[in-house]
Design a protein around this motif. Sequence first.
Motif, mmCIF file in Angstrom:
data_model
loop_
_atom_site.group_PDB
_atom_site.id
_atom_site.type_symbol
_atom_site.label_atom_id
_atom_site.label_comp_id
_atom_site.label_asym_id
_atom_site.label_seq_id
_atom_site.Cartn_x
_atom_site.Cartn_y
_atom_site.Cartn_z
ATOM 1 N N PRO A 189 -13.312 10.226 0.550
ATOM 2 C CA PRO A 189 -13.693 9.048 0.746
ATOM 3 C C PRO A 189 -13.931 8.311 -0.451
ATOM 4 C CG PRO A 189 -15.716 9.872 1.866
ATOM 5 C CD PRO A 189 -14.601 10.840 1.547
ATOM 6 N N LEU A 190 -14.785 8.718 -1.375
ATOM 7 C CA LEU A 190 -15.089 8.261 -2.941
ATOM 8 C C LEU A 190 -14.045 8.265 -3.513
ATOM 9 C CD1 LEU A 190 -17.526 7.798 -4.864
ATOM 10 C CD2 LEU A 190 -16.921 10.106 -5.727
ATOM 11 N N CYS A 191 -12.816 9.049 -3.634
ATOM 12 C CA CYS A 191 -11.848 8.904 -4.215
ATOM 13 C C CYS A 191 -10.650 8.095 -3.877
ATOM 14 C CB CYS A 191 -11.229 10.525 -4.589
ATOM 15 S SG CYS A 191 -12.227 11.333 -5.785
ATOM 16 N N THR A 196 -14.163 3.304 3.601
ATOM 17 C CA THR A 196 -15.123 4.358 4.477
ATOM 18 C C THR A 196 -16.185 4.983 3.422
ATOM 19 O OG1 THR A 196 -13.080 5.196 5.912
ATOM 20 C CG2 THR A 196 -14.943 6.750 5.799
ATOM 21 N N ARG A 197 -17.406 4.677 3.927
ATOM 22 C CA ARG A 197 -18.371 4.944 3.036
ATOM 23 C C ARG A 197 -18.576 6.558 2.712
ATOM 24 N NH1 ARG A 197 -24.773 3.127 3.411
ATOM 25 N NH2 ARG A 197 -25.743 4.427 1.775
ATOM 26 N N TYR A 373 -7.903 8.781 8.042
ATOM 27 C CA TYR A 373 -7.920 7.269 7.676
ATOM 28 C C TYR A 373 -7.487 6.698 6.670
ATOM 29 C CZ TYR A 373 -12.052 8.905 5.476
ATOM 30 O OH TYR A 373 -13.021 9.747 4.631
ATOM 31 N N THR A 374 -6.950 7.600 5.779
ATOM 32 C CA THR A 374 -6.227 7.078 4.414
ATOM 33 C C THR A 374 -4.789 6.646 4.545
ATOM 34 O OG1 THR A 374 -5.721 9.121 3.541
ATOM 35 C CG2 THR A 374 -7.889 8.569 2.966
ATOM 36 N N LYS A 375 -4.294 7.355 5.643
ATOM 37 C CA LYS A 375 -2.821 7.126 5.987
ATOM 38 C C LYS A 375 -2.364 5.971 6.893
ATOM 39 C CE LYS A 375 -2.473 11.285 4.476
ATOM 40 N NZ LYS A 375 -1.851 11.555 3.055
ATOM 41 N N ARG A 408 -9.795 17.614 10.693
ATOM 42 C CA ARG A 408 -11.165 17.502 10.613
ATOM 43 C C ARG A 408 -11.855 16.836 11.613
ATOM 44 N NH1 ARG A 408 -9.434 15.047 4.416
ATOM 45 N NH2 ARG A 408 -8.483 16.856 3.823
ATOM 46 N N GLY A 409 -11.288 17.159 12.864
ATOM 47 C CA GLY A 409 -12.068 16.682 14.099
ATOM 48 C C GLY A 409 -13.417 16.764 14.117
ATOM 49 N N THR A 410 -14.186 17.624 13.280
ATOM 50 C CA THR A 410 -15.835 17.665 13.855
ATOM 51 C C THR A 410 -16.358 16.562 12.832
ATOM 52 O OG1 THR A 410 -15.818 19.009 11.628
ATOM 53 C CG2 THR A 410 -15.576 20.051 13.989
ATOM 54 N N LEU A 411 -15.534 15.774 12.000
ATOM 55 C CA LEU A 411 -16.249 14.570 11.067
ATOM 56 C C LEU A 411 -16.099 13.520 11.970
ATOM 57 C CD1 LEU A 411 -14.994 15.333 7.667
ATOM 58 C CD2 LEU A 411 -17.245 16.053 8.570
ATOM 59 N N PRO A 412 -17.046 12.552 12.107
ATOM 60 C CA PRO A 412 -17.268 11.519 13.050
ATOM 61 C C PRO A 412 -16.155 10.305 12.646
ATOM 62 C CG PRO A 412 -19.393 11.741 12.178
ATOM 63 C CD PRO A 412 -18.559 12.842 11.486
ATOM 64 N N ALA A 413 -15.772 10.340 11.269
ATOM 65 C CA ALA A 413 -14.991 9.236 10.984
ATOM 66 C C ALA A 413 -13.555 9.372 11.412
ATOM 67 C CB ALA A 413 -14.854 9.234 9.359
#
Length: 606
Positions: A189-191, A196-197, A373-375, A408-413
């Motif tokens: 998310p940084l790049c 998204t924080r 979420y980047t797509k 990456r389904g284990t990540l909340p976002a």
Amino acid sequence: MTYDPAFLNLASVALVAVAMSAIAIAISIAAWRRRPVPRADDAGQARRTAQEPPRQLLPEFEQNNRLAETPMIAWTADTMRHVIESELPDAEIILVSNREPYIHNLKNGKVELIVPASGLVSALEPVMRACAGTWIAHGGGTADRMVVDRHDRIEVPPDGPRYTLSRVWLSEEEQKGYYLGFANDGLWPLCHIVFTRPIFRESDWEAYRAVNQKFADRIVAEARTPDPVVLVQDYHFALVPRMVRDKLPDATIVTFWHIPWPNPEVFSICPWREQILDGLLGSSVVGFHIQFHCNNFTDSVDRFLESRIEREHSSISYGGQTTLVHPYPISIEWPPAALATQPTVQECRDRMLSRHGLDPQTKLLVGVERLDYTKGILDRFLAFQQLFERYPEWVGKLVFVQIAAPSRGTLPAYRELHAECRAFVDAFNRRFGDKDYQPILLLDQHHNQSDIYTAYRAADACVVSSLHDGMNLVAKEFVASRDDEQGVLILSTFAGASRELLDALIVNPFDPSAMAEAMQHAITMPEDEQRERMHRLREVVSTNNVYRWAGALLQDAARLRKRNRAVENGAAPAPSPPPQPFLRRVLAGPLSRRRGSEARARVDIK
């Protein structure tokens, strides 16, 4: 009218004086342009070390003498092999990435081979076939350990081994901290800067550093020579170049960052920004997809490290070493292997419509993405909603098929995005559909490459609405799939591919109204216009294919390697021209590219 002779003499003298002054000014300007660029030392300029960069290393990289930049050459696997044989004949090539090109899983007690649908894998696997090197990757398959030898290696591909896959094992805790944590909860998310924080945890950083060391140690262990060519792939391994450089100081290390690089203000969020930059500057070359990301990286180094920036040479001198920073737009193999087994476009279309119970006259929009979420998946659905609201005549006649592989389904976002997409589609289909017609088909499971190409070939238009993307190979795969020269590409201006694929319909994914109009334009575009646009798009993708991308990387690596050897041997490094015998052979032979029946201009090499 007559003039006094004295006046005429005075005028002549004046004209001569003016002419001489003009000549003097021109000479002065030319001398000024040739002068060395002054090195400003104020805080706003690049901070410099006392040690000068090895300037003799740099001028060659300003010359347009790479085969990869020679437009008349058709780049193929054979071309790549010729480059490696002629420019890196004795080089050992090692590639490192998180994702492996082949996965072995246990299914019903039997070992099943899976080729992951990954842009990075599809871009690099043909290159490794051509160079017969070693690919180091995380072994994550449930049967991966069962098929390797005692050195954790296996020869691949299975149907005709061409290179070695060396697997690194990670514990669940390491995978959680390094991959899911620092790499994908922090750097990703940084790049991408999509609001998204990024989340940074010290425990994740420690895991990231430990795993980078584990991969660096494997590179050193696999190296049979003191100066291998090491190709480091992506944001998972920012620290690896420095770690390898410490153990193999003569290695030629080329790091390619497959995602965007943010501006210094955004990058400053990362608590370990200096360590990330220091790690990457262990590379001989750092590559990005586009110049804009190169500039952002250089600006970040300028802000956070004591270094010497040579912008005219695209180089950074840091810690006694010079690193080149260049753009290398990645692509796909041409022609794509998946296309060879595809039926005709009409058969692909019939198959898609039949599979989903759709009327033969239905128009199809297609999207192919990981659920990320980047797509911009929700953004394209919002545009599709506006299309139906503005042009209700399309209701019942148009379907959006969205292939969205879970990721990456284990990540909340990512879990939240998946749930939000599913809820939106359900509400949309209730509003505009019925039991016999579902206007959005969300296929949220993994698909193999053959099924994806069938979807590409069946589509009236492909929608790529990335909110931020380094390149995006879906756009290029869609173009490559359309050998019928039909279909329309709708492409986000925030994808790196938009710099090359200018005949796509370029859209701003944050503007659903404009994107809806682009969809309307795409599905009503005359066949002649589709053919003209797709023909030009296919020329771009076929010319700038993955072999040309890798060729540019490897040729830069070869030149650096030759120069380093020359310096070590005490010889004055002279610019090395392109390998002329090879170029003559290519231009004279079947590798020369032709447009229709008309050959491109050939170069006569004496």
